[in-house]
Scaffold this motif. Structure first.
Motif, PDB file in Angstrom:
ATOM      1  N   UNK A  63       0.848  -1.190   0.000  1.00  0.00           N
ATOM      2  CA  UNK A  63       0.000   0.000   0.000  1.00  0.00           C
ATOM      3  C   UNK A  63       0.881   1.236   0.000  1.00  0.00           C
ATOM      4  N   UNK A  64       0.324   2.322  -0.518  1.00  0.00           N
ATOM      5  CA  UNK A  64       1.109   3.538  -0.690  1.00  0.00           C
ATOM      6  C   UNK A  64       0.499   4.705   0.070  1.00  0.00           C
ATOM      7  N   UNK A  65       1.361   5.444   0.783  1.00  0.00           N
ATOM      8  CA  UNK A  65       0.981   6.720   1.397  1.00  0.00           C
ATOM      9  C   UNK A  65       1.784   7.818   0.707  1.00  0.00           C
ATOM     10  N   UNK A  66       1.220   9.014   0.660  1.00  0.00           N
ATOM     11  CA  UNK A  66       1.827  10.089  -0.120  1.00  0.00           C
ATOM     12  C   UNK A  66       2.277  11.267   0.745  1.00  0.00           C
ATOM     13  N   UNK A  67       3.573  11.614   0.611  1.00  0.00           N
ATOM     14  CA  UNK A  67       4.021  12.912   1.094  1.00  0.00           C
ATOM     15  C   UNK A  67       4.031  13.839  -0.112  1.00  0.00           C
ATOM     16  N   UNK A  68       3.932  15.138   0.119  1.00  0.00           N
ATOM     17  CA  UNK A  68       3.699  16.063  -0.993  1.00  0.00           C
ATOM     18  C   UNK A  68       4.840  16.065  -2.013  1.00  0.00           C
ATOM     19  N   UNK A  69       6.074  16.201  -1.521  1.00  0.00           N
ATOM     20  CA  UNK A  69       7.249  16.272  -2.396  1.00  0.00           C
ATOM     21  C   UNK A  69       8.371  15.455  -1.769  1.00  0.00           C
TER      22      UNK A  69
ATOM     23  N   UNK B  52      14.427   9.580  -4.148  1.00  0.00           N
ATOM     24  CA  UNK B  52      14.996  10.931  -4.085  1.00  0.00           C
ATOM     25  C   UNK B  52      14.555  11.711  -2.852  1.00  0.00           C
ATOM     26  N   UNK B  53      13.813  11.100  -1.944  1.00  0.00           N
ATOM     27  CA  UNK B  53      13.501  11.759  -0.668  1.00  0.00           C
ATOM     28  C   UNK B  53      14.819  12.015   0.045  1.00  0.00           C
ATOM     29  N   UNK B  54      15.088  13.289   0.367  1.00  0.00           N
ATOM     30  CA  UNK B  54      16.428  13.631   0.851  1.00  0.00           C
ATOM     31  C   UNK B  54      16.408  14.983   1.556  1.00  0.00           C
ATOM     32  N   UNK B  55      17.342  15.137   2.511  1.00  0.00           N
ATOM     33  CA  UNK B  55      17.483  16.385   3.275  1.00  0.00           C
ATOM     34  C   UNK B  55      18.964  16.610   3.564  1.00  0.00           C
ATOM     35  N   UNK B  56      19.288  17.808   4.060  1.00  0.00           N
ATOM     36  CA  UNK B  56      20.671  18.085   4.441  1.00  0.00           C
ATOM     37  C   UNK B  56      21.122  17.073   5.490  1.00  0.00           C
ATOM     38  N   UNK B  57      22.398  16.685   5.441  1.00  0.00           N
ATOM     39  CA  UNK B  57      22.890  15.714   6.420  1.00  0.00           C
ATOM     40  C   UNK B  57      22.827  16.253   7.839  1.00  0.00           C
ATOM     41  N   UNK B  58      23.036  17.561   7.989  1.00  0.00           N
ATOM     42  CA  UNK B  58      22.904  18.193   9.298  1.00  0.00           C
ATOM     43  C   UNK B  58      21.615  19.014   9.329  1.00  0.00           C
ATOM     44  N   UNK B  59      20.890  18.924  10.447  1.00  0.00           N
ATOM     45  CA  UNK B  59      19.684  19.742  10.584  1.00  0.00           C
ATOM     46  C   UNK B  59      20.050  21.220  10.529  1.00  0.00           C
TER      47      UNK B  59
END
Length: 316
Positions: free
Chosen positions: A47-53, A102-109
């Motif tokens: 099953x799939x849930x969606x985040x916006x981007x 491709x879900x990704x964020x900076x390594x440091x907050x």
């Protein structure tokens, strides 16, 4: 809990489903046909849930179009009534169409920027919700993530999530890493089973299996392909992960892929099976199979190849 030497002759079901589409006669018929046509003994209920981007930090799994909890429990119950063992597989996708890898964020907050800590907080709630359902319904396996390539390096967060899941779920735990990523995950030891997406070119299975075998041997864990499949479309056997590839419908192309994959894996005793991709909630009419160019095997040559291979493995 471990797999021991059990062979997983599995097919993935339900991924394309939307809220309201599972508890239907069409969905019931689809599951029944999947079981009988392929000879499966397992299924991954996906099953799939969606985040916006890819840079959003909230996963509103309780909202449509994600299927309801009642639908999830219905699908698990129906699969079990068909004598199928079940792996529950909640997947996060991006509503804007960006691939979840491709879900990704900076390594440091960083203040004023979306953060890994925020995303993992939401993702953990999402996974724990379905882990509790998997426990309640007696699912034999639970998959904590799928092809989240950019998250794989976040070892501490994954280890923390796994520890939390084990508090609510007592079955087998795995993570579905993406193709070519088996040797990049550094936290396999925290899980029971290694699994990956086997979308390898038909001509390259031996080389990729040689590479994966080194990981499996070093970790001393069971392994299977949580996804593997190929569209029935000309050219797809060389690039089976590309669902947008232009080409003509071709059952022969899909058959070529399955024959190469099964032949390559046949003499690798550490490959303990597949959850083939995939079987939709609502099937096309069988008379339209010749025009269908998607991954589903229903009514196609590959269905017979799969059934014969699965039957040979299960009855050994």
């Amino acid at each position: 809990m471990m797999l021991n030497n059990e062979y997983i002759a599995g097919v993935t079901w339900g991924f394309s489903g939307r809220r309201g589409s599972w508890t239907t006669k069409e969905a019931e018929c689809s599951l029944e046909l999947m079981s009988s046509v392929t000879g499966a003994n397992w299924t991954a209920i996906a099953l799939s849930a969606l985040q916006a981007t890819a840079h959003s930090t909230e996963i509103p799994y309780w909202e449509a179009p994600t299927v309801s909890d009642e639908e999830v429990k219905w699908a698990i119950s129906k699969a079990k009534s068909l004598q199928l063992k079940v792996c529950l597989k909640p997947i996060v996708n991006c509503a804007d169409g960006t691939w979840r890898a491709h879900i990704n964020f900076f390594d440091k907050d960083v203040p004023c920027e979306p953060k890994w800590s925020e995303w993992f907080s939401s993702y953990t709630k999402f996974i724990l919700h379905y882990a509790a359902i998997a426990e309640e319904t007696g699912c034999e396996m639970f998959c904590i993530g799928c092809e989240l390539v950019q998250t794989d390096r976040r070892e501490a967060e994954w280890r923390s999530l796994i520890a939390e899941v084990r508090k609510v779920y007592s079955g087998i735990l795995t993570y579905n890493c993406d193709k070519y990523q088996e040797d990049n995950v550094t936290w396999w030891d925290a899980l029971d089973v290694i699994s990956s997406s086997g979308y390898y070119p038909a001509s390259d299975w031996e080389a990729q299996l040689d590479r994966i075998e080194q990981v499996v041997r070093s970790q001393n864990k069971p392994f299977f392909f949580m996804e593997a499949g190929c569209p029935s479309r000309s050219g797809s056997a060389a690039i089976p992960n590309d669902w947008t590839l232009k080409g003509e419908p071709s059952q022969e192309e899909q058959s070529k892929f399955y024959q190469a994959m099964f032949q390559g894996c046949e003499h690798r005793d550490w490959v303990q099976g597949f959850m083939l991709w995939d079987w939709p909630t609502h099937l096309y009419p069988i008379e339209e199979a010749v025009q269908n160019d998607d991954y589903c095997m229903y009514g196609k040559q590959a269905a017979g190849i799969i059934n014969e291979y699965f039957t040979s493995k299960i009855t050994k």
